[in-house]
Design an enzyme around this catalytic site. Structure first.
Site, PDB file in Angstrom:
ATOM      1  N   LYS A  35       0.842  -1.206   0.000  1.00 34.94           N
ATOM      2  CA  LYS A  35       0.000   0.000   0.000  1.00 34.94           C
ATOM      3  C   LYS A  35       0.873   1.249   0.000  1.00 34.94           C
ATOM      4  CE  LYS A  35      -1.809   2.446   3.332  1.00 34.94           C
ATOM      5  NZ  LYS A  35      -1.641   3.776   2.702  1.00 34.94           N
ATOM      6  N   GLU A  94      10.442   0.657  10.213  1.00 34.79           N
ATOM      7  CA  GLU A  94      11.436   1.712  10.041  1.00 34.79           C
ATOM      8  C   GLU A  94      10.718   3.008  10.367  1.00 34.79           C
ATOM      9  OE1 GLU A  94      13.232   4.546   9.139  1.00 34.79           O
ATOM     10  OE2 GLU A  94      13.127   4.101   6.997  1.00 34.79           O
ATOM     11  N   CYS A 113      13.315  10.466   7.743  1.00 33.31           N
ATOM     12  CA  CYS A 113      13.483   9.818   9.050  1.00 33.31           C
ATOM     13  C   CYS A 113      14.903  10.048   9.541  1.00 33.31           C
ATOM     14  CB  CYS A 113      13.174   8.334   8.945  1.00 33.31           C
ATOM     15  SG  CYS A 113      14.079   7.535   7.621  1.00 33.31           S
ATOM     16  N   GLU A 159      10.145  14.729  16.806  1.00 31.72           N
ATOM     17  CA  GLU A 159      10.493  14.642  15.393  1.00 31.72           C
ATOM     18  C   GLU A 159       9.724  15.744  14.656  1.00 31.72           C
ATOM     19  OE1 GLU A 159       9.243  11.199  12.916  1.00 31.72           O
ATOM     20  OE2 GLU A 159      11.317  11.209  12.219  1.00 31.72           O
TER      21      GLU A 159
HETATM   22  P1  NAI Z   1       1.874   7.571   9.017  1.00 34.85           P
HETATM   23  O1  NAI Z   1       2.739   6.684   9.833  1.00 34.85           O
HETATM   24  O2  NAI Z   1       0.474   7.801   9.465  1.00 34.85           O
HETATM   25  O3  NAI Z   1       1.816   7.035   7.493  1.00 34.85           O
HETATM   26  C1  NAI Z   1       2.721   6.129   6.906  1.00 34.85           C
HETATM   27  C2  NAI Z   1       1.952   5.026   6.198  1.00 34.85           C
HETATM   28  O4  NAI Z   1       1.182   4.324   7.163  1.00 34.85           O
HETATM   29  C3  NAI Z   1       0.952   5.515   5.147  1.00 34.85           C
HETATM   30  O5  NAI Z   1       0.927   4.590   4.086  1.00 34.85           O
HETATM   31  C4  NAI Z   1      -0.367   5.472   5.898  1.00 34.85           C
HETATM   32  O6  NAI Z   1      -1.483   5.316   5.048  1.00 34.85           O
HETATM   33  C5  NAI Z   1      -0.176   4.251   6.769  1.00 34.85           C
HETATM   34  N1  NAI Z   1      -1.022   4.199   7.960  1.00 34.85           N
HETATM   35  C6  NAI Z   1      -1.521   5.235   8.680  1.00 34.85           C
HETATM   36  N2  NAI Z   1      -2.286   4.780   9.698  1.00 34.85           N
HETATM   37  C7  NAI Z   1      -2.276   3.431   9.617  1.00 34.85           C
HETATM   38  C8  NAI Z   1      -2.896   2.391  10.367  1.00 34.85           C
HETATM   39  N3  NAI Z   1      -3.671   2.659  11.400  1.00 34.85           N
HETATM   40  N4  NAI Z   1      -2.674   1.109  10.000  1.00 34.85           N
HETATM   41  C9  NAI Z   1      -1.882   0.824   8.947  1.00 34.85           C
HETATM   42  N5  NAI Z   1      -1.290   1.761   8.199  1.00 34.85           N
HETATM   43  C10 NAI Z   1      -1.475   3.050   8.515  1.00 34.85           C
HETATM   44  O7  NAI Z   1       2.632   8.955   8.878  1.00 34.85           O
HETATM   45  P2  NAI Z   1       2.002  10.397   8.511  1.00 34.85           P
HETATM   46  O8  NAI Z   1       0.696  10.568   9.201  1.00 34.85           O
HETATM   47  O9  NAI Z   1       2.029  10.530   7.058  1.00 34.85           O
HETATM   48  O10 NAI Z   1       3.088  11.349   9.168  1.00 34.85           O
HETATM   49  C11 NAI Z   1       3.096  11.561  10.577  1.00 34.85           C
HETATM   50  C12 NAI Z   1       4.511  11.632  11.095  1.00 34.85           C
HETATM   51  O11 NAI Z   1       5.128  10.368  10.913  1.00 34.85           O
HETATM   52  C13 NAI Z   1       5.435  12.605  10.361  1.00 34.85           C
HETATM   53  O12 NAI Z   1       5.293  13.903  10.832  1.00 34.85           O
HETATM   54  C14 NAI Z   1       6.770  12.012  10.681  1.00 34.85           C
HETATM   55  O13 NAI Z   1       7.158  12.429  11.971  1.00 34.85           O
HETATM   56  C15 NAI Z   1       6.516  10.517  10.702  1.00 34.85           C
HETATM   57  N6  NAI Z   1       6.854   9.868   9.421  1.00 34.85           N
HETATM   58  C16 NAI Z   1       8.005   9.149   9.337  1.00 34.85           C
HETATM   59  C17 NAI Z   1       8.383   8.595   8.141  1.00 34.85           C
HETATM   60  C18 NAI Z   1       9.660   7.832   8.022  1.00 34.85           C
HETATM   61  O14 NAI Z   1      10.272   7.845   6.948  1.00 34.85           O
HETATM   62  N7  NAI Z   1      10.080   7.105   9.049  1.00 34.85           N
HETATM   63  C19 NAI Z   1       7.613   8.756   6.924  1.00 34.85           C
HETATM   64  C20 NAI Z   1       6.355   9.461   7.114  1.00 34.85           C
HETATM   65  C21 NAI Z   1       6.027  10.003   8.330  1.00 34.85           C
END
Ligand code: NAI
Ligand code: MG
Length: 511
Positions: A204, A280, A314, A411
């Site tokens: 996804k 990650e 990240c 973060e």
């Molecule tokens: P998120 O963790 O919500 O989204 C990342 C992925 O997880 C997306 O594909 C999203 O659709 C999916 N997701 C969201 N809720 C889920 C659930 N309950 N079950 C399964 N999958 C789910 O991150 P978001 O909301 O885009 O960003 C929030 C914060 O997360 C950012 O401000 C940043 O601090 C961090 N982040 C870290 C990343 C990294 O590279 N480690 C990448 C994106 C965000």
């Protein structure tokens, strides 16, 4: 900000000089549906969702919205494609490698189109998409293509009456949930090692950035992968993502994103079928800059670490600890260096800094910038949004940052550099480690002893010495503590995608 050397993807090369490739005109986006069994499907619910260009806040197109039912269908397809006796399972391993190379060839063929789609969907500068993200994606496919015929078990000697060996088998159906900051690259980091080891996949993409993944779906079909080997479900986290995490027939899930959602994924895995989980997650990554370093290099590397991809990494270098004696000069030069950054239209080759991904992230970053001002950090540069209704934020530098401030603890995931000062090496390491995160860190010094002793003491999955954001497909990447579990890239990632079967053979009476 210079383009050269940033390697959030596996390349250490410089972006070459002119002539630059030209972005293509994307009038019609061809692939906006759900990809299951090498076919394009509309969503079971009949719903679609819009994807936006963050540089203009204008809708690019609507995409089919996958949900639980679509995930179920994808898992059925993936399970059938990976069962014993299937074409994928019976394929000789060299042919599997050939398919991955074929996919890499097609990604190269469509490189300009993919880089354009990536820039439209994420807002990252086109030349970064073209040279950094695409190069890393192609290298990832080719690196793992080379592993398909090298997945080997071992033999163990017990005594004369036994023959014992291990076989590294595919785990089965692998789920993957990826974020919006490196959509194409994260897609490749997930699918390449999984396919190398003979697994099948349900992946996804993030709801903000589904377009490059869907284009690659068409290339997967064109390359000749059997139907059902890779299935792509665009959709939202709490629906499609959660359905992957809790699915009874998914054997492993790989997730990149927030720590908060990482916890939900592990919980869902535990409550369903105890599927394997690799995560990650976030970071609050420290750099320790000693007075004996190459100062200008340290200024440039730490700042690129802070601002690359608009700070949406990240690995963002978000806590820079600078030895007191060079602190003022370091801050002064950091401000000078930031003036070179060119904000603007991400499709313009001169642009080095684009918008944030969406309103939610924009608001979170602006709130943290305000908190920095209110908590007494000194705003040295930037600190404001650009324009009225845009998602652009000025690259921002704070000095006099103290450990207790929110900007030093949370973060930020935006273009905010926090510069702190230190006197003692021991204290600096202690402060660097006093966070729940443990993803990456960096040390800048010309003393070999300092470099080695400090890097040994830092609790992170990666330590860069006199460099930053230096990622390569050969080198394992992943975090300690709440930055995650498991490793991606390199040989280490293969262990995450294989199940080790021990076979113990009793021999008949020895001669
Ligand atoms: P998120 O963790 O919500 O989204 C990342 C992925 O997880 C997306 O594909 C999203 O659709 C999916 N997701 C969201 N809720 C889920 C659930 N309950 N079950 C399964 N999958 C789910 O991150 P978001 O909301 O885009 O960003 C929030 C914060 O997360 C950012 O401000 C940043 O601090 C961090 N982040 C870290 C990343 C990294 O590279 N480690 C990448 C994106 C965000
Ligand atoms: Mg979220």
């Amino acid at each position: 900000m210079a383009h050269n050397g940033t390697t959030q993807n596996g390349v250490a090369e410089e972006i070459p000089a002119l002539p630059f490739p030209e972005p293509v005109k994307v009038q019609d986006i061809r692939h906006t549906k759900i990809f299951i069994n090498n076919e394009w499907l509309t969503s079971s619910s009949g719903r679609t969702f819009p994807t936006f260009n963050p540089a203009t806040c204008v809708k690019i197109c609507d995409v089919e919205e996958g949900d639980k039912e679509d995930v179920d269908n994808a898992v059925k397809a993936a399970k059938a494609a990976g069962q014993r006796g299937s074409p994928w399972r019976k394929m000789d391993v060299s042919s599997r490698g050939k398919l991955l190379h074929m996919l890499a060839d097609l990604v190269e063929r469509d490189r300009v189109l993919l880089a354009t789609l990536e820039t439209l969907d994420t807002g990252k500068p086109f030349l970064q998409s073209f040279f950094i993200d695409l190069d890393g994606s192609i290298k990832t496919l080719r690196y793992y293509a080379g592993w398909t015929d090298k997945i080997q078990g071992k033999t163990m000697h017990v005594d004369e009456s036994f023959m014992c060996l291990t076989k590294h088998e595919p785990v089965g159906v692998c789920g993957a949930i990826i974020p919006w900051n490196f959509p194409l690259l994260m897609f490749m980091w997930k699918i390449a090692p999984a396919l190398t080891c003979g697994n099948t996949i349900v992946i996804k993409p993030a709801e903000q950035t589904p377009l490059t993944a869907l284009h690659v779906g068409s290339l997967i079909k064109e390359a000749g992968f059997p139907p059902g080997v890779v299935n792509i479900i665009p959709g939202f986290g709490p629906t499609a993502g959660a359905a992957i995490a809790s699915h009874m027939d998914i054997d492993k899930v790989a997730f990149t994103g927030s720590t908060e959602v990482g916890q939900l994924i592990k919980e869902a895995a535990a409550k369903s079928n105890l599927k394997r989980v690799t995560l990650e997650l976030g970071g609050k990554n420290p750099c320790i800059v000693f007075a004996d370093c190459d100062l200008q290099m340290a200024v440039e590397e730490t700042q690129r670490g802070a601002f690359y991809n608009q700070g949406q990494c990240c690995t963002a270098a978000s806590r820079v600890f600078v030895e007191e004696t060079i602190y003022d000069e370091f801050v002064r030069r950091s401000v000078e260096n930031a003036k070179k950054i060119v904000m603007g239209d991400p499709l313009d080759p001169q642009t080095t800094h684009g918008p944030q991904i969406d309103q939610q992230q924009f608001d979170k970053i602006m709130d943290l910038i305000e908190s920095g001002k209110n908590e007494g950090a000194r705003l040295e540069y930037g600190g404001a949004a650009v324009g009225e209704k845009s998602l652009f934020i000025q690259p921002t530098i704070f000095s006099e940052v103290k450990d207790h401030m929110r900007i030093a603890k949370e973060e930020i995931f935006g273009p905010v550099q926090c510069i702190l000062s230190f006197k003692s090496q021991r204290k600096a390491v202690e402060r660097a480690n006093s966070t729940q995160y443990g993803l990456v860190s960096a040390v800048f010094t010309t003393s070999m002893d300092k470099a080695l002793s400090v890097s040994a003491a830092l609790d992170t999955g990666t330590v860069w010495i006199n460099c930053y954001n230096n990622l390569h497909v050969q080198i394992p990447f992943g975090g300690c503590k709440m930055s995650g579990n498991g490793r991606e890239l390199g040989e280490y990632a293969l262990a995450e995608y294989t199940e080790v079967k021990a076979m113990i053979i009793k021999l008949s009476e020895t001669l």
